[in-house]
Design an enzyme around this catalytic site. Structure first.
Site, mmCIF file in Angstrom:
data_model
loop_
_atom_site.group_PDB
_atom_site.id
_atom_site.type_symbol
_atom_site.label_atom_id
_atom_site.label_comp_id
_atom_site.label_asym_id
_atom_site.label_seq_id
_atom_site.Cartn_x
_atom_site.Cartn_y
_atom_site.Cartn_z
ATOM 1 N N ASP A 224 0.860 -1.184 0.000
ATOM 2 C CA ASP A 224 0.000 0.000 0.000
ATOM 3 C C ASP A 224 0.898 1.235 0.000
ATOM 4 O O ASP A 224 2.038 1.185 0.467
ATOM 5 C CB ASP A 224 -0.914 0.022 1.231
ATOM 6 C CG ASP A 224 -2.158 0.876 1.030
ATOM 7 O OD1 ASP A 224 -3.252 0.297 0.859
ATOM 8 O OD2 ASP A 224 -2.041 2.130 1.031
ATOM 9 N N ASN B 278 -5.742 -4.423 -6.422
ATOM 10 C CA ASN B 278 -6.912 -3.815 -5.795
ATOM 11 C C ASN B 278 -6.714 -2.330 -5.468
ATOM 12 O O ASN B 278 -7.687 -1.596 -5.331
ATOM 13 C CB ASN B 278 -7.210 -4.615 -4.513
ATOM 14 C CG ASN B 278 -8.181 -3.929 -3.612
ATOM 15 O OD1 ASN B 278 -9.377 -3.904 -3.881
ATOM 16 N ND2 ASN B 278 -7.675 -3.331 -2.531
ATOM 17 N N TYR C 155 -12.672 8.261 -13.668
ATOM 18 C CA TYR C 155 -12.701 6.971 -12.960
ATOM 19 C C TYR C 155 -13.306 5.897 -13.855
ATOM 20 O O TYR C 155 -12.801 4.777 -13.948
ATOM 21 C CB TYR C 155 -13.514 7.153 -11.679
ATOM 22 C CG TYR C 155 -13.570 5.945 -10.752
ATOM 23 C CD1 TYR C 155 -12.477 5.598 -9.957
ATOM 24 C CD2 TYR C 155 -14.732 5.174 -10.649
ATOM 25 C CE1 TYR C 155 -12.542 4.508 -9.093
ATOM 26 C CE2 TYR C 155 -14.802 4.087 -9.792
ATOM 27 C CZ TYR C 155 -13.712 3.763 -9.011
ATOM 28 O OH TYR C 155 -13.783 2.683 -8.157
ATOM 29 N N LYS D 145 -11.570 2.450 -15.064
ATOM 30 C CA LYS D 145 -12.103 1.126 -14.692
ATOM 31 C C LYS D 145 -12.553 0.332 -15.932
ATOM 32 O O LYS D 145 -12.469 -0.893 -15.934
ATOM 33 C CB LYS D 145 -13.235 1.279 -13.674
ATOM 34 C CG LYS D 145 -12.762 1.809 -12.308
ATOM 35 C CD LYS D 145 -11.742 0.886 -11.625
ATOM 36 C CE LYS D 145 -11.437 1.316 -10.196
ATOM 37 N NZ LYS D 145 -10.470 0.428 -9.522
ATOM 38 N N THR E 114 -16.725 1.662 2.242
ATOM 39 C CA THR E 114 -15.321 1.612 2.677
ATOM 40 C C THR E 114 -14.865 3.060 2.869
ATOM 41 O O THR E 114 -15.574 3.992 2.473
ATOM 42 C CB THR E 114 -14.421 0.965 1.608
ATOM 43 O OG1 THR E 114 -14.362 1.867 0.486
ATOM 44 C CG2 THR E 114 -14.925 -0.390 1.151
HETATM 45 N N1 LIG Z 1 -15.768 1.423 -2.181
HETATM 46 C C1 LIG Z 1 -16.415 1.489 -3.323
HETATM 47 O O1 LIG Z 1 -17.541 1.986 -3.401
HETATM 48 C C2 LIG Z 1 -15.798 0.921 -4.571
HETATM 49 C C3 LIG Z 1 -16.649 0.644 -5.651
HETATM 50 C C4 LIG Z 1 -16.104 0.118 -6.803
HETATM 51 C C5 LIG Z 1 -14.748 -0.133 -6.881
HETATM 52 N N2 LIG Z 1 -13.937 0.153 -5.820
HETATM 53 C C6 LIG Z 1 -12.503 -0.141 -5.969
HETATM 54 O O2 LIG Z 1 -12.085 -0.982 -4.928
HETATM 55 C C7 LIG Z 1 -10.677 -0.836 -4.721
HETATM 56 C C8 LIG Z 1 -10.402 -0.723 -3.250
HETATM 57 O O3 LIG Z 1 -11.056 0.427 -2.768
HETATM 58 P P1 LIG Z 1 -11.683 0.542 -1.296
HETATM 59 O O4 LIG Z 1 -13.107 0.870 -1.472
HETATM 60 O O5 LIG Z 1 -11.259 -0.607 -0.461
HETATM 61 O O6 LIG Z 1 -10.986 1.928 -0.864
HETATM 62 P P2 LIG Z 1 -9.934 2.300 0.262
HETATM 63 O O7 LIG Z 1 -9.637 3.740 0.021
HETATM 64 O O8 LIG Z 1 -10.446 1.870 1.584
HETATM 65 O O9 LIG Z 1 -8.643 1.417 -0.101
HETATM 66 C C9 LIG Z 1 -7.813 1.695 -1.184
HETATM 67 C C10 LIG Z 1 -6.375 1.482 -0.753
HETATM 68 O O10 LIG Z 1 -5.532 1.713 -1.893
HETATM 69 C C11 LIG Z 1 -4.384 2.434 -1.447
HETATM 70 N N3 LIG Z 1 -3.769 3.150 -2.555
HETATM 71 C C12 LIG Z 1 -4.206 4.272 -3.164
HETATM 72 N N4 LIG Z 1 -3.345 4.652 -4.125
HETATM 73 C C13 LIG Z 1 -2.337 3.742 -4.116
HETATM 74 C C14 LIG Z 1 -1.137 3.595 -4.869
HETATM 75 N N5 LIG Z 1 -0.794 4.485 -5.825
HETATM 76 N N6 LIG Z 1 -0.328 2.545 -4.610
HETATM 77 C C15 LIG Z 1 -0.665 1.658 -3.643
HETATM 78 N N7 LIG Z 1 -1.763 1.752 -2.872
HETATM 79 C C16 LIG Z 1 -2.596 2.784 -3.125
HETATM 80 C C17 LIG Z 1 -4.928 3.378 -0.390
HETATM 81 O O11 LIG Z 1 -3.898 3.870 0.450
HETATM 82 C C18 LIG Z 1 -5.925 2.484 0.332
HETATM 83 O O12 LIG Z 1 -5.320 1.811 1.413
HETATM 84 C C19 LIG Z 1 -10.271 0.365 -5.557
HETATM 85 O O13 LIG Z 1 -9.649 -0.067 -6.750
HETATM 86 C C20 LIG Z 1 -11.588 1.064 -5.865
HETATM 87 O O14 LIG Z 1 -11.536 1.817 -7.051
HETATM 88 C C21 LIG Z 1 -14.438 0.676 -4.679
#
Ligand SMILES: NC(=O)c1ccc[n+]([C@@H]2O[C@H](COP(=O)([O-])OP(=O)(O)OC[C@H]3O[C@@H](n4cnc5c(N)ncnc54)[C@H](O)[C@@H]3O)[C@@H](O)[C@H]2O)c1
Length: 260
Positions: free
Chosen positions: A40, A93, A159, A163, A194
């Site tokens: 991370d 992820n 975004y 995606k 989240t």
């Molecule tokens: N939560 C939602 O509604 C949702 C919906 C669809 C997709 N997603 C996708 O799910 C994935 C996880 O998101 P989440 O909801 O758990 O969010 P989150 O913000 O809780 O977790 C994302 C993590 O990625 C890390 N991160 C960000 N940029 C980074 C980088 N350049 N290198 C390494 N780590 C990095 C952040 O520090 C964080 O710990 C993402 O790809 C997000 O786009 C989330």
């Protein structure tokens, strides 16, 4: 143990593991026998997760990584091979969202950041993961896309562009590497609670966050947003050693939104 959930002896790599889906997935895989390399960009939070996992006797190595940097993606794979001898599964992820923005207000820096993290992170990840999976005789990759990768996402064009690309490279890798016994799938969550969504700098944080979240929820057939464990359950299914023929799918986990 149920073979669907038996990850004994498997070595997995997860990016974005300091929070949200990545963190929860690390716990689930660790509890079911996997050794893990977690990465991370948030080093402090990552270290805390690593300590929690190690405290539960889960073999874990933590690496600060910025997935937009190719060298960091390589280092994750190198660590898995060096520390645990192989790589069986990889979860790309890590990802970032952005504030709602109209198409005519998008600036180049925002677009670049989306592509750098959300697209390059997945491509650079797979670039190094796939040879390691071949070396292990096969394995599974899960890329975290989004419902914004399947359809239009109001006021989230950068975004959505990123995606959609994640799904494109997922399908391409599935087609190219299937013969090597590697399955590559994407999970496509709808809005899920989240920190990305509800945190202090989450996408619902500007204006009235509660109202925004409740509007998002009321537009779904199930009249609620996703819960992280509901997405992680599908990621586990996609990674499962008992799931041997599912390949190249972009799986909606959306409470039925895409059924409209
Ligand atoms: N939560 C939602 O509604 C949702 C919906 C669809 C997709 N997603 C996708 O799910 C994935 C996880 O998101 P989440 O909801 O758990 O969010 P989150 O913000 O809780 O977790 C994302 C993590 O990625 C890390 N991160 C960000 N940029 C980074 C980088 N350049 N290198 C390494 N780590 C990095 C952040 O520090 C964080 O710990 C993402 O790809 C997000 O786009 C989330």
């Amino acid at each position: 143990m149920d073979p669907m959930l038996d990850f004994t002896g498997k070595v997995g790599l997860i990016t974005g593991a300091a929070s949200g889906f990545g963190k929860m997935l690390a716990e689930e895989l660790g509890h079911r026998g996997a050794s893990l390399v977690i990465g991370d960009i948030n080093e402090t939070a990552l270290r805390q997760v690593a300590e929690e996992l190690a405290g539960q006797d889960i073999p874990v190595r933590a690496l600060r990584c910025d997935v937009s940097r190719e060298a960091d993606c390589k280092a994750m794979v190198d660590t898995a091979v060096k520390e645990f001898g192989r790589l069986d599964m990889a979860v790309n992820n890590a990802g970032i969202a952005h504030d709602f923005v109209a198409m005519h207000d998008i600036d180049e820096a925002l677009l670049d950041r989306q592509i750098n993290v959300n697209v390059k992170g997945v491509i650079f990840g797979m670039k190094y993961q796939l040879p390691a999976l071949i070396e292990a005789g096969g394995g599974a990759v899960v890329n975290t896309a989004s419902m914004a990768g399947i359809g239009g996402a109001p006021k989230l064009a950068p975004y959505a562009a990123a995606k959609h690309a994640v799904i494109g490279v997922t399908r391409t890798a599935a087609v190219d590497y299937g013969r090597r016994n590697i399955r590559v799938n994407a999970v496509c969550p709808y809005y899920t609670l989240t920190p990305m969504l509800e945190g202090s700098d989450g996408i619902a944080s500007g204006g009235d966050a509660e109202k925004t979240l409740s509007m998002m929820a009321s537009g779904t057939p199930m009249k609620r947003l996703g819960r992280p464990e509901e997405i992680v359950a599908v990621m586990m299914m996609l990674l499962s050693p008992a799931n041997t023929y599912m390949n190249g799918q972009a799986l909606a986990v959306d409470g039925g939104v895409s059924a409209f």
